[in-house]
Design an enzyme around this catalytic site. Structure first.
Site, PDB file in Angstrom:
ATOM      1  N   ASN A   1      51.485  65.922  33.232  1.00 28.22           N
ATOM      2  CA  ASN A   1      52.274  64.706  32.996  1.00 28.22           C
ATOM      3  C   ASN A   1      51.375  63.488  33.148  1.00 28.22           C
ATOM      4  OD1 ASN A   1      55.123  63.419  32.787  1.00 28.22           O
ATOM      5  ND2 ASN A   1      54.176  62.346  34.511  1.00 28.22           N
ATOM      6  N   GLU A   2      51.207  62.758  32.061  1.00 25.79           N
ATOM      7  CA  GLU A   2      50.492  61.484  32.084  1.00 25.79           C
ATOM      8  C   GLU A   2      49.091  61.601  32.689  1.00 25.79           C
ATOM      9  OE1 GLU A   2      54.288  58.406  32.267  1.00 25.79           O
ATOM     10  OE2 GLU A   2      53.258  58.916  34.137  1.00 25.79           O
TER      11      GLU A   2
ATOM     12  N   GLU B   1      60.999  56.909  43.172  1.00 27.59           N
ATOM     13  CA  GLU B   1      61.556  56.356  41.937  1.00 27.59           C
ATOM     14  C   GLU B   1      63.075  56.189  41.988  1.00 27.59           C
ATOM     15  OE1 GLU B   1      60.159  58.678  38.646  1.00 27.59           O
ATOM     16  OE2 GLU B   1      58.205  57.694  38.634  1.00 27.59           O
TER      17      GLU B   1
ATOM     18  N   GLU C   1      59.295  59.414  27.118  1.00 22.96           N
ATOM     19  CA  GLU C   1      60.082  58.613  28.049  1.00 22.96           C
ATOM     20  C   GLU C   1      60.312  57.238  27.421  1.00 22.96           C
ATOM     21  OE1 GLU C   1      58.268  58.367  31.903  1.00 22.96           O
ATOM     22  OE2 GLU C   1      57.846  60.525  32.011  1.00 22.96           O
TER      23      GLU C   1
ATOM     24  N   ARG D   1      51.861  61.783  43.853  1.00 19.94           N
ATOM     25  CA  ARG D   1      51.589  62.667  42.719  1.00 19.94           C
ATOM     26  C   ARG D   1      50.206  62.331  42.180  1.00 19.94           C
ATOM     27  NH1 ARG D   1      55.288  60.387  37.620  1.00 19.94           N
ATOM     28  NH2 ARG D   1      54.233  58.397  37.406  1.00 19.94           N
TER      29      ARG D   1
END
Length: 700
Positions: free
Chosen positions: A150-151, A364, A314, A112
């Site tokens: 995301n992030e 993950e 999160e 990713r």
């Protein structure tokens, strides 16, 4: 004051991935969430291949069904834009969207965040998917907001694709206008680096001895930040136009990104992902009495500076692991609850656990959520249920409160980024911030982290009685004047070694050290040395006034300690300066190591080294800093104190026990534990990994 999350009641939820599970599981999952008092889920941030299985063909049916099911069970939804994970058809057809190494080798599909922000094709494709999603989902009653990407800059925060080099040149043209000005700012006269054509200018590349131009390296990080924010704007512009009734946020706090500017310009509030066990696996095994997971509060303080009231997108709920790298141990019983309240104590008004159920496939599959693979009851589910019940009961009493501190640790993006390449100031930063935060924590003195930037003025600084600005190598005249006015009004500021000798380009000034801080501190540096190799830190002893100290305190203050990392040898220039510590060894024995200058109603301190725990302890004593509960509550070192105050001034005192053993406290006044409803006075306890929130009674 940054943008904050606005909500009437505390919101608890969980990250959920309907595309990972058989649809037959959804109904039971949502039923169980509501039974555990969860109100919100986050979905879809990695689902681009589901939404657009091939270019131009869109399919939202799976998430339509998931959203409808969530809505039937009264769950609200945060919808993620899926641009952190471009699908295989995209990276195969358009390889120019991929990020590259410093050597120009492209990263490949299979993980990713493997794209670059500069690709016009990638921006076009991102705009297409976000626009299609916005139009399709804008009226769904379950959706309340959007998480952008995301992030940002997680895992990788450097970008070297061909599109990035081109974009960097355009950014430099806007910043400097001409090559002459660029050459001047970058000092390219050194080593014959002078540029005569814009085509010669690139992002930093691999060079001999890994020593790129330091001014180029600083501008590179500024460019990456601006480029990231510009990429986010592609999405926020679309969402604000099509779905203006939804709020926008993103989750982050990663490198080479001005999260303050990102939030101010593009978001409604900032969100963060909190995994306290990271602070344990990266801890120095030789450190005495480390903060461990408690150190995560330093990160939360940084988030609070972006958004005083924020969302934790999160929250760690189980052990974390990637199949070949990250290895976070399992939280002990009670720690998940402790960390949830740690986030709340620092300003979180919405918390989502990561994740509902542990993935059975992928990188993950060891990053465990609340539920295990087997989906049967476990202790994390039981603990999350207790948390849900408590937070529902506390409800509106939690939200909107502001964290209160009289001490601030100052920093700025330029010095943070410059210090990554320039180890002269950079190697001092971690030790100093860590020592200050650790000792303030153990003394139960709440502290803020404040980024000095455009918009932070005297009113912001005046909220604090005391600020620490450890090693601002880059110190502008404007910032020095701001700090002078703060000190004249009664504030106290502390500087450390390597202060003030650079301008905003990272060039060294032709003026005495510490530059624009010299007049404020009333000193100059007559010599200095880096502590390296066979050169050992000189020893230092506190001197000066000891009025009001006991004989034991005087003896303790006189004990010697090493001045670590760097030693500045100070010369006093003004009669208002007192020498507070002196070196006792090395060729500069007897010379000042620490000074204090009285300016107006305040004080400017200078310490010629990096800060250690020993010197911070002595400074806290010398400065008279005390815990805000010192007159009515005795706390052991293992307990963190945080104070949140509502608009009416009512304070809730969060007591967080990071020890596995019971903690003993003593309360001199009658107080209520708002979690349990218990009234306390005298001796009391906090269970291992336990939490109390104390409110003083009206008659106190």
């Amino acid at each position: 004051m940054g943008k904050s999350l606005k909500t009437d009641r505390f919101t608890l939820g969980v990250c959920y991935y309907p595309e990972h599970w058989d649809e037959a599981l959804w109904e039971e999952d949502f039923q169980r969430m509501k039974a555990m008092r969860f109100d919100i889920i986050r979905i879809a941030e990695f689902a681009w291949a589901i939404f657009e299985p091939e270019e131009g063909r869109y399919d939202f049916s799976l998430f339509d069904r998931a959203l409808d099911a969530a809505h039937r069970h009264g769950l609200k939804v945060i919808m993620g834009t899926p641009t952190a994970t471009p699908p295989a058809w995209l990276t195969t057809k358009y390889p120019e969207v991929l990020n590259a190494t410093i050597d120009g080798l492209p990263y490949h599909h299979g993980a990713r965040r493997h794209y670059n922000y500069s690709s016009t094709k990638y921006r076009e494709l991102c705009a297409n998917i976000v626009r299609r999603m916005a139009v399709h989902f804008k009226d769904h009653p379950a959706i309340v907001g959007w998480q952008i990407d995301n992030e940002f800059n997680c895992q990788i925060d450097t970008y070297y694709a061909e599109a990035d080099h081109l974009a960097f040149r355009e950014w430099l043209k806007r910043k400097y206008g001409t090559l002459d000005k660029l050459n001047q700012a970058w000092g390219t006269v050194f080593w014959s680096q002078t540029y005569t054509d814009w085509e010669q200018v690139h992002l930093t590349r691999r060079v001999v001895s890994n020593t790129p131009n330091p001014h180029q390296a600083l501008d590179e990080k500024r460019f990456i930040s601006d480029n990231t924010i510009d990429f986010a704007k592609v999405q926020t512009d679309i969402l604000r136009d099509i779905a203006p009734h939804h709020w926008l946020t993103t989750n982050g706090l990663f490198g080479h990104l001005d999260s303050h500017r990102l939030t101010d310009e593009q978001l409604d509030f900032f969100s963060y992902d909190t995994y306290p066990l990271f602070a344990t696996i990266f801890n120095d095994p030789n450190e005495e009495e480390p903060l461990l997971d408690r150190k995560w509060s330093l990160n939360l303080s940084a988030v609070r500076d972006v958004s005083p009231n924020f969302c934790v997108m999160e929250q760690q709920s189980g052990p974390g692991g990637w199949t070949n790298s990250i290895e976070l141990p399992t939280p002990e019983p009670g720690q998940m609850r402790l960390w949830t309240y740690q986030s709340i104590a620092h300003g979180a008004d919405m918390v989502l656990f990561f994740r509902w159920r542990t993935a059975t496939v992928g990188t993950e599959m060891y990053w465990h959520g609340i539920n295990d693979y087997h989906n049967q009851p476990n202790r994390r589910v039981a603990e999350a249920t207790i948390i849900g019940e408590e937070l529902q009961r506390l409800g509106e009493g939690l939200v909107g409160r502001r964290y209160v501190a009289e001490v601030a640790l100052l920093d700025d993006y330029d010095n943070e980024w410059d210090g990554e390449h320039d180890t002269y100031p950079g190697a001092l930063r971690g030790a100093s911030y860590g020592a200050w935060y650790k000792q303030l924590q153990y003394r139960h003195i709440p502290a803020d982290r404040v980024k000095l930037r455009t918009g932070v003025g005297l009113d912001e600084l005046r909220k604090y009685k005391f600020v620490v600005y450890p090693h601002p190598a880059i110190l502008t005249e404007e910032t020095a004047m701001l700090l002078k006015e703060y000190v004249k009004g009664g504030g106290k500021v502390v500087f450390g070694a390597r202060t003030g000798y650079k301008d905003e380009t990272g060039r060294c000034r032709m003026m005495p050290f510490p530059g624009y801080a010299a007049e404020l501190c009333g000193i100059h540096l007559e010599d200095f040395t880096r502590i390296a190799g066979t050169v050992k830190p000189a020893l230092v002893r506190m001197v000066g006034e000891a009025a009001g100290l006991t004989a034991g305190a005087v003896a303790e203050a006189a004990s010697e300690f090493p001045a670590i990392k760097f030693n500045d040898i100070i010369a006093v220039d003004q009669p208002s300066v007192t020498v507070e510590a002196e070196y006792t060894t090395a060729y500069y024995a007897g010379k000042p190591a620490m000074t204090c200058n009285r300016v107006g109603a305040g004080e400017a301190w200078y310490y010629g080294a990096a800060f250690s725990e020993a010197v911070v302890d002595k400074l806290i004593n010398r400065l008279g800093l005390q815990s805000p509960v010192a007159d009515w509550c005795e706390l052991p070192r293992q307990v963190e104190l945080a104070v949140r105050v509502d608009d009416a001034g009512e304070a809730w005192h969060f007591l967080l026990n990071y020890g596995a053993n019971e903690a003993y406290i003593r309360v001199a006044e009658e107080v209520e534990d708002v979690i349990s409803g218990e009234w306390l006075t005298g001796d009391a306890t906090i269970p291992g990994y336990g939490v109390r929130i104390l409110r003083k009674s009206d008659k106190s």
